[in-house]
Design an enzyme around this catalytic site. Structure first.
Site, PDB file in Angstrom:
ATOM      1  N   SER A 132     -13.925 -18.372 -24.614  1.00  0.00           N
ATOM      2  CA  SER A 132     -14.796 -17.340 -25.151  1.00  0.00           C
ATOM      3  C   SER A 132     -13.959 -16.308 -25.916  1.00  0.00           C
ATOM      4  O   SER A 132     -13.260 -16.656 -26.849  1.00  0.00           O
ATOM      5  CB  SER A 132     -15.623 -16.728 -24.018  1.00  0.00           C
ATOM      6  OG  SER A 132     -16.736 -16.050 -24.512  1.00  0.00           O
ATOM      7  N   HIS A 182     -22.043 -21.785 -20.476  1.00  0.00           N
ATOM      8  CA  HIS A 182     -20.857 -21.132 -21.029  1.00  0.00           C
ATOM      9  C   HIS A 182     -19.638 -21.236 -20.116  1.00  0.00           C
ATOM     10  O   HIS A 182     -18.515 -21.102 -20.584  1.00  0.00           O
ATOM     11  CB  HIS A 182     -21.179 -19.663 -21.326  1.00  0.00           C
ATOM     12  CG  HIS A 182     -20.152 -18.986 -22.172  1.00  0.00           C
ATOM     13  ND1 HIS A 182     -19.717 -19.491 -23.379  1.00  0.00           N
ATOM     14  CD2 HIS A 182     -19.447 -17.830 -21.984  1.00  0.00           C
ATOM     15  CE1 HIS A 182     -18.804 -18.673 -23.903  1.00  0.00           C
ATOM     16  NE2 HIS A 182     -18.627 -17.666 -23.070  1.00  0.00           N
ATOM     17  N   ASP A 237     -23.576 -25.095 -23.701  1.00  0.00           N
ATOM     18  CA  ASP A 237     -23.256 -23.695 -23.995  1.00  0.00           C
ATOM     19  C   ASP A 237     -24.146 -23.194 -25.129  1.00  0.00           C
ATOM     20  O   ASP A 237     -24.093 -23.708 -26.247  1.00  0.00           O
ATOM     21  CB  ASP A 237     -21.779 -23.573 -24.367  1.00  0.00           C
ATOM     22  CG  ASP A 237     -21.330 -22.130 -24.544  1.00  0.00           C
ATOM     23  OD1 ASP A 237     -22.142 -21.206 -24.330  1.00  0.00           O
ATOM     24  OD2 ASP A 237     -20.158 -21.924 -24.894  1.00  0.00           O
TER      25      ASP A 237
END
Length: 378
Positions: free
Chosen positions: A179, A354, A321
């Site tokens: 991320s 995620h 995700d």
């Protein structure tokens, strides 16, 4: 306000709650602080007395070249592996919680601590100990708050490079991040192309999205808390209520409802559990840090400098995700190929959204292990 990709670029601290705890040889981890001195930002502003929080696992070799840097997400911490020794956890991180990359870091794991010296760095501007808006401004004796200087992802990695030098690291085998941590991995590759053999960028992109209207919207959302006071809330009770609401929405955007469904089939019980998981983060994380890091994320762009990359690249995205779906991979891989970068893509197939890279998934652990062998020249 819904929480979209630009709002939530992080690993939830809820990993420990959705993955059974297991015995881990890294059972005495410490969160440490290092003073790196004054830092000249890319803007020209000098940020005085900077310190970074970090953890280490494994041993640095005499040459200082067996190190792996771990970078973390927007709202997560630098707790990447093992469990904390009693009293050694930063505020807001449970001592018994495994690190977010616990599946991947440790003896015999892909990031093998019998071979590599692993440094996990808390970001400049974040919470959990590093210099950030909640830190004291030496000129006023009060928290920086909204007066904290604007920083860029380039400043975040510059601070990390200084830290690594002070720790004796001369060269990196790899930089790995997910991320917002993936933003940092890409930034390392283009800013310091000779500094590492490889990067692993997971559930991320090489360029931020949106514009500073998202930052303005975030400030407006935080200002809904009665204690906001223009961002100067440190002495009047803080803004935990609005931060809890934001965290609940963030966790849902990560896909936590599906992850908790089996344990909490009743919707009300599941909602209560999500709020319970959100509360410790809301106590520990600073709203002004959200703003500072959001601003830097929007302006982030490493892909324009792909031609600088000399490191091998492993780019991995998770099937489910919603923030960084695999559909963005072809364009990224094409840009890397056009720049002559040695890059591979791996799709992580699971239902964990995620945080899909941080839980077991078919082929992912051996794929990362294989890439690390390549990165280390094995």
């Amino acid at each position: 306000m819904s929480v979209d990709r630009r709002t939530a670029l992080a690993l939830p601290l809820a990993i420990a709650a959705i993955r059974p705890a297991a015995a881990d040889p890294l059972d005495a981890v410490e969160s440490r602080l290092i003073e790196i001195g004054d830092l000249r930002l890319g803007s020209g502003t000098v940020l005085p007395g900077v310190r970074l929080a970090y953890e280490t696992y494994g041993t640095l070799n005499a040459a200082g070249d067996n190190a792996v840097l771990i970078t973390h997400g927007y709202t997560s911490s630098h707790h990447a592996a093992g469990r904390y020794a009693p009293g050694k956890a930063p505020p807001g991180v449970a001592e018994d919680a495994p690190g977010s990359w616990d599946l991947m870091i440790g003896p015999g794991k892909p990031i093998d601590t019998d071979r590599f010296y692993v440094v996990s760095s808390n970001m400049l501007g974040s919470s959990y100990g590093s210099t950030a808006p909640a830190s004291i401004n030496p000129a006023t004796g009060q928290p920086w708050g909204p007066d904290f200087p604007a920083i860029a992802v380039t400043d975040i990695v510059a601070a990390q490079r200084t830290m690594l030098g002070l720790l004796g690291v001369r060269h990196l085998v790899a930089v790995m991040g997910t991320s917002y941590g993936g933003y940092q991995a890409f930034q390392w590759a283009v800013t310091y192309p000779e500094a590492m053999n490889a990067i692993i960028a997971v559930n991320t992109a090489p360029k931020g999205s949106g514009d500073q209207r998202q930052t303005t919207a975030l400030v407006a959302r935080l200002a809904e808390d009665a204690n906001w006071n223009g961002g100067r809330y440190y002495a009047n009770g803080g803004i935990q209520q609005i931060l809890t609401d934001i965290r609940v929405a963030t966790l849902k955007n990560y896909g936590i409802e599906a992850q908790l469904n089996d344990r909490f089939p009743d919707p009300e019980a599941r909602e209560a559990e999500i709020r319970r998981l959100a509360t410790p983060w809301a106590r520990a994380f600073d709203g002004n840090s959200l703003v500072v890091l959001r601003r830097a994320a929007v302006d982030f762009d490493a892909q324009k400098d792909f031609g600088q990359i000399k490191a091998k690249v492993l780019y991995a995205l998770t099937t489910t995700d919603r923030l960084f779906p695999p559909s963005i991979a072809p364009a990224v891989m094409q840009r890397l190929a056009e720049a002559g970068v040695d890059a591979d893509f791996f799709e992580i197939r699971n239902e964990s959204g995620h945080i899909g890279a941080n839980v077991d998934s078919p082929g992912w652990v051996p794929r990362l292990a294989e890439f690390m062998r390549r990165a280390a020249g094995a």
